[in-house]
Design a protein around this motif. Structure first.
Motif, PDB file in Angstrom:
ATOM      1  N   LEU A  10     -53.427  42.732  19.075  1.00  0.00           N
ATOM      2  CA  LEU A  10     -54.352  41.648  18.747  1.00  0.00           C
ATOM      3  C   LEU A  10     -55.608  42.239  18.125  1.00  0.00           C
ATOM      4  CD1 LEU A  10     -54.011  39.628  22.092  1.00  0.00           C
ATOM      5  CD2 LEU A  10     -52.575  39.518  20.056  1.00  0.00           C
ATOM      6  N   GLY A  11     -55.936  41.823  16.915  1.00  0.00           N
ATOM      7  CA  GLY A  11     -57.128  42.334  16.228  1.00  0.00           C
ATOM      8  C   GLY A  11     -57.031  43.830  15.999  1.00  0.00           C
ATOM      9  N   ALA A  12     -56.084  44.227  15.166  1.00  0.00           N
ATOM     10  CA  ALA A  12     -55.703  45.641  15.080  1.00  0.00           C
ATOM     11  C   ALA A  12     -56.762  46.584  14.500  1.00  0.00           C
ATOM     12  CB  ALA A  12     -54.424  45.764  14.260  1.00  0.00           C
ATOM     13  N   GLY A  13     -57.698  46.088  13.738  1.00  0.00           N
ATOM     14  CA  GLY A  13     -58.717  46.978  13.154  1.00  0.00           C
ATOM     15  C   GLY A  13     -58.097  47.960  12.176  1.00  0.00           C
ATOM     16  N   ASP A  14     -58.621  49.198  12.163  1.00  0.00           N
ATOM     17  CA  ASP A  14     -58.127  50.153  11.165  1.00  0.00           C
ATOM     18  C   ASP A  14     -56.880  50.912  11.624  1.00  0.00           C
ATOM     19  OD1 ASP A  14     -59.088  51.950  13.010  1.00  0.00           O
ATOM     20  OD2 ASP A  14     -60.765  52.642  11.787  1.00  0.00           O
ATOM     21  N   GLY A  15     -56.469  50.750  12.864  1.00  0.00           N
ATOM     22  CA  GLY A  15     -55.204  51.316  13.345  1.00  0.00           C
ATOM     23  C   GLY A  15     -55.235  52.802  13.669  1.00  0.00           C
ATOM     24  N   ILE A  16     -56.379  53.463  13.463  1.00  0.00           N
ATOM     25  CA  ILE A  16     -56.423  54.921  13.652  1.00  0.00           C
ATOM     26  C   ILE A  16     -56.132  55.298  15.109  1.00  0.00           C
ATOM     27  CG2 ILE A  16     -57.917  56.982  13.514  1.00  0.00           C
ATOM     28  CD1 ILE A  16     -59.204  55.727  11.044  1.00  0.00           C
ATOM     29  N   LYS A  17     -56.678  54.506  16.041  1.00  0.00           N
ATOM     30  CA  LYS A  17     -56.417  54.803  17.459  1.00  0.00           C
ATOM     31  C   LYS A  17     -54.988  54.430  17.842  1.00  0.00           C
ATOM     32  CE  LYS A  17     -59.914  52.369  18.652  1.00  0.00           C
ATOM     33  NZ  LYS A  17     -60.910  51.564  19.354  1.00  0.00           N
ATOM     34  N   THR A  18     -54.532  53.293  17.370  1.00  0.00           N
ATOM     35  CA  THR A  18     -53.185  52.814  17.729  1.00  0.00           C
ATOM     36  C   THR A  18     -52.104  53.788  17.273  1.00  0.00           C
ATOM     37  OG1 THR A  18     -54.105  50.634  17.299  1.00  0.00           O
ATOM     38  CG2 THR A  18     -51.741  50.742  17.679  1.00  0.00           C
ATOM     39  N   LYS A  19     -52.360  54.406  16.117  1.00  0.00           N
ATOM     40  CA  LYS A  19     -51.419  55.390  15.586  1.00  0.00           C
ATOM     41  C   LYS A  19     -51.121  56.480  16.614  1.00  0.00           C
ATOM     42  CE  LYS A  19     -53.226  58.550  13.062  1.00  0.00           C
ATOM     43  NZ  LYS A  19     -53.896  59.376  12.051  1.00  0.00           N
ATOM     44  N   GLU A  20     -52.159  56.866  17.380  1.00  0.00           N
ATOM     45  CA  GLU A  20     -51.999  57.939  18.378  1.00  0.00           C
ATOM     46  C   GLU A  20     -51.055  57.530  19.506  1.00  0.00           C
ATOM     47  OE1 GLU A  20     -53.025  61.000  18.006  1.00  0.00           O
ATOM     48  OE2 GLU A  20     -53.905  60.400  16.089  1.00  0.00           O
ATOM     49  N   LEU A  21     -50.900  56.238  19.706  1.00  0.00           N
ATOM     50  CA  LEU A  21     -49.956  55.750  20.717  1.00  0.00           C
ATOM     51  C   LEU A  21     -48.576  55.567  20.100  1.00  0.00           C
ATOM     52  CD1 LEU A  21     -49.699  54.648  23.641  1.00  0.00           C
ATOM     53  CD2 LEU A  21     -50.214  52.396  22.721  1.00  0.00           C
ATOM     54  N   LEU A  22     -48.557  54.941  18.924  1.00  0.00           N
ATOM     55  CA  LEU A  22     -47.276  54.569  18.307  1.00  0.00           C
ATOM     56  C   LEU A  22     -46.428  55.780  17.921  1.00  0.00           C
ATOM     57  CD1 LEU A  22     -48.245  51.532  16.049  1.00  0.00           C
ATOM     58  CD2 LEU A  22     -47.222  51.521  18.322  1.00  0.00           C
ATOM     59  N   ARG A  23     -47.081  56.897  17.646  1.00  0.00           N
ATOM     60  CA  ARG A  23     -46.304  58.059  17.202  1.00  0.00           C
ATOM     61  C   ARG A  23     -45.367  58.575  18.292  1.00  0.00           C
ATOM     62  NH1 ARG A  23     -48.883  63.175  18.169  1.00  0.00           N
ATOM     63  NH2 ARG A  23     -50.784  62.880  19.377  1.00  0.00           N
ATOM     64  N   HIS A  24     -45.554  58.115  19.552  1.00  0.00           N
ATOM     65  CA  HIS A  24     -44.688  58.568  20.637  1.00  0.00           C
ATOM     66  C   HIS A  24     -43.485  57.652  20.863  1.00  0.00           C
ATOM     67  CE1 HIS A  24     -47.630  61.571  21.648  1.00  0.00           C
ATOM     68  NE2 HIS A  24     -48.567  60.635  21.648  1.00  0.00           N
ATOM     69  N   PHE A  25     -43.366  56.594  20.065  1.00  0.00           N
ATOM     70  CA  PHE A  25     -42.257  55.657  20.266  1.00  0.00           C
ATOM     71  C   PHE A  25     -41.084  55.981  19.358  1.00  0.00           C
ATOM     72  CE2 PHE A  25     -45.563  53.453  22.403  1.00  0.00           C
ATOM     73  CZ  PHE A  25     -44.929  52.669  23.355  1.00  0.00           C
ATOM     74  N   ASP A  26     -39.893  55.639  19.836  1.00  0.00           N
ATOM     75  CA  ASP A  26     -38.700  55.822  19.035  1.00  0.00           C
ATOM     76  C   ASP A  26     -38.726  54.770  17.919  1.00  0.00           C
ATOM     77  OD1 ASP A  26     -36.215  55.845  17.939  1.00  0.00           O
ATOM     78  OD2 ASP A  26     -35.213  56.238  19.855  1.00  0.00           O
ATOM     79  N   LYS A  27     -38.762  55.270  16.687  1.00  0.00           N
ATOM     80  CA  LYS A  27     -38.947  54.350  15.560  1.00  0.00           C
ATOM     81  C   LYS A  27     -37.812  53.330  15.414  1.00  0.00           C
ATOM     82  CE  LYS A  27     -41.755  57.795  14.735  1.00  0.00           C
ATOM     83  NZ  LYS A  27     -41.665  58.815  15.765  1.00  0.00           N
ATOM     84  N   LYS A  28     -36.626  53.688  15.878  1.00  0.00           N
ATOM     85  CA  LYS A  28     -35.473  52.809  15.632  1.00  0.00           C
ATOM     86  C   LYS A  28     -35.523  51.521  16.447  1.00  0.00           C
ATOM     87  CE  LYS A  28     -32.171  55.941  16.241  1.00  0.00           C
ATOM     88  NZ  LYS A  28     -32.920  57.204  16.354  1.00  0.00           N
TER      89      LYS A  28
END
Ligand code: AVI
Length: 311
Positions: free
Chosen positions: A77-95
Motif C-alpha cells: 500500500l503506497g509503495a513509494g520508490d520501492g528501494i526498501k521493498t526491493k531489499e525484502l522482495l529479493r529473498h522471494f522465489d520469483k516463480k
C-alpha cells in the motif's frame, strides 16, 4: 459528479473555517509535494528511511522466511520508490511470488512496476491503481496475501483513524494472511524534532507547498512569505505535529470558495500528525481484530520497527 477539485475546495473551507484551523496532510502530495517528500527521505535528519532500510537490508532474509508460502501475493500500500521493498522482495522465489503495488497515483504504479521488474527480473509485478480497500476487495485469489504498509505511513493517521484502517484491512484478509507494518518508535525530542524541521528547510517547503497548491488549484492568494512552518513533538504522547503559522494579521481569498479567510498573527493551521509508537499503542489499535502480533524487528538504534501480524 463530485470532482477531486470540489472535494479539495470543501476540505479547505471546512479546515479554514474551523475554530482551530486545519488542513489534511493528504493534500501534500501533488507532483511538487511528492518530489519534496523524496528529498526529505534522503535527508540525514529524516532517520526513518535509513532505520527501516537497515532492518530490511540486514534482516530481510529472516523476515522473508516468515512470509513465504507455496504461492504468495505481496501487496504494498503506497509503495513509494520501492528501494526498501526491493531489499525484502529479493529473498522471494520469483516463480510463485506476485508483487502488487497499490497506489492512487497511476504514475507511481507505472514507475514502481518498471523499477521493480528491472531490479528483480522474473518477479511477477502486477501494479493496481486505485483506492486501497476497493482494490484489496477485488483481489480474490487462492494465494496467501501479505500486505505491506511500510514507512510509518500509519503514523499520519490519528489512533482512531488507524484503528478503523487496520480493522478494514483485517476484514479483507483471510486466515493465514499477514500484515507487515513499518512504524517509527517513540524516542527523544532531540532525534524526532530535526526530522520534521530539517536544517535545509525541505520539510518547511513540503508543508508550505500546500498553500501554493491552494493558490494554483483553487485560485487562492496566499502570500507564502507571510507564513512559516512550525513542528512540535511531545515525547510524552509520542506525537509530532506540523503547523503553518501566520506571521501577521492577514486575510486570504480563495476564488473557488468565493470566500475570504482571516488569520490572526501567530495563528496556526494544523497540517500533519506523525505518530510514534510503542507496543501498547499498537496492541490498542489492533484490539478487536483477529490479527496477532507475531514478530518484531528493529534497527540497531531501536529507532524504527517492522512488525509481522498474522490473521
Ligand atoms: C509519509 N509520512 C510517514 C511522513 C512522516 O514522517 O510523517 C511524511 C512527512 N512529513 C514530514 N516529513 C515527512
Amino acid at each position: 459528479m463530485i470532482t477531486e477539485k470540489t472535494l479539495f475546495a470543501q476540505h479547505v473551507e471546512k479546515g479554514l473555517s474551523a475554530p482551530s484551523k486545519f488542513l489534511s496532510s493528504m493534500y501534500f502530495y501533488d507532483k511538487k509535494g511528492e518530489a519534496l517528500f523524496r528529498e526529505i527521505m534522503n535527508l540525514e535528519e529524516y532517520y526513518l528511511t535509513n532505520s527501516e532500510m537497515e532492518i530490511l537490508m540486514f534482516q530481510g532474509h529472516e523476515i522473508a522466511q516468515l512470509l513465504k508460502d507455496e504461492e504468495v501475493e505481496i501487496i504494498e500500500l503506497g509503495a513509494g520508490d520501492g528501494i526498501k521493498t526491493k531489499e525484502l522482495l529479493r529473498h522471494f522465489d520469483k516463480k510463485n511470488t506476485v508483487y502488487r503495488p497499490i497506489d492512487i497515483s497511476e504514475q507511481a504504479i507505472i514507475d514502481i512496476s518498471k523499477k521493480m521488474s528491472e531490479w528483480i527480473p522474473n518477479l511477477q509485478v502486477k501494479g493496481v491503481c486505485g483506492d486501497y480497500f476497493k482494490m484489496l476487495d477485488q483481489l480474490k485469489s487462492d494465494a496467501k496475501k501479505v500486505i505491506l504498509f511500510l514507512g510509518s505511513n500509519l503514523g499520519n493517521m490519528s489512533d482512531d483513524q488507524a484503528k478503523g484502517f487496520i480493522h478494514q484491512l483485517n476484514n479483507v484478509m483471510q486466515k493465514g494472511d499477514q500484515l507487515m507494518l513499518g512504524l517509527d518508535l517513540i524516542k527523544s525530542k532531540d532525534i524526532v524534532l530535526p526530522a520534521y524541521s530539517d536544517s535545509k528547510g525541505i520539510t518547511a517547503e513540503f508543508n508550505l507547498n500546500l498553500l501554493d497548491r491552494i493558490n494554483k488549484e483553487l485560485g487562492g492568494n496566499f502570500d507564502r512569505t507571510q507564513f512559516e512552518h512550525v513542528a512540535t513533538y511531545s515525547e510524552h504522547e509520542g506525537i509530532a505535529k506540523s503547523y503553518i503559522k501566520s506571521k501577521v494579521d492577514q486575510t486570504v481569498t480563495i476564488e473557488e470558495n468565493e470566500k475570504s479567510y482571516h488569520f490572526k498573527k501567530d495563528e496556526l493551521i494544523h497540517t500533519e500528525i506523525s505518530r510514534k509508537y510503542d507496543l501498547d499503542i499498537i496492541r490498542n489499535i489492533i484490539e478487536g481484530t483477529s490479527l496477532h502480533l507475531d514478530y518484531q524487528f528493529t534497527d540497531n538504534k531501536q529507532y524504527f520497527t517492522d512488525l509481522v501480524l498474522t490473521k
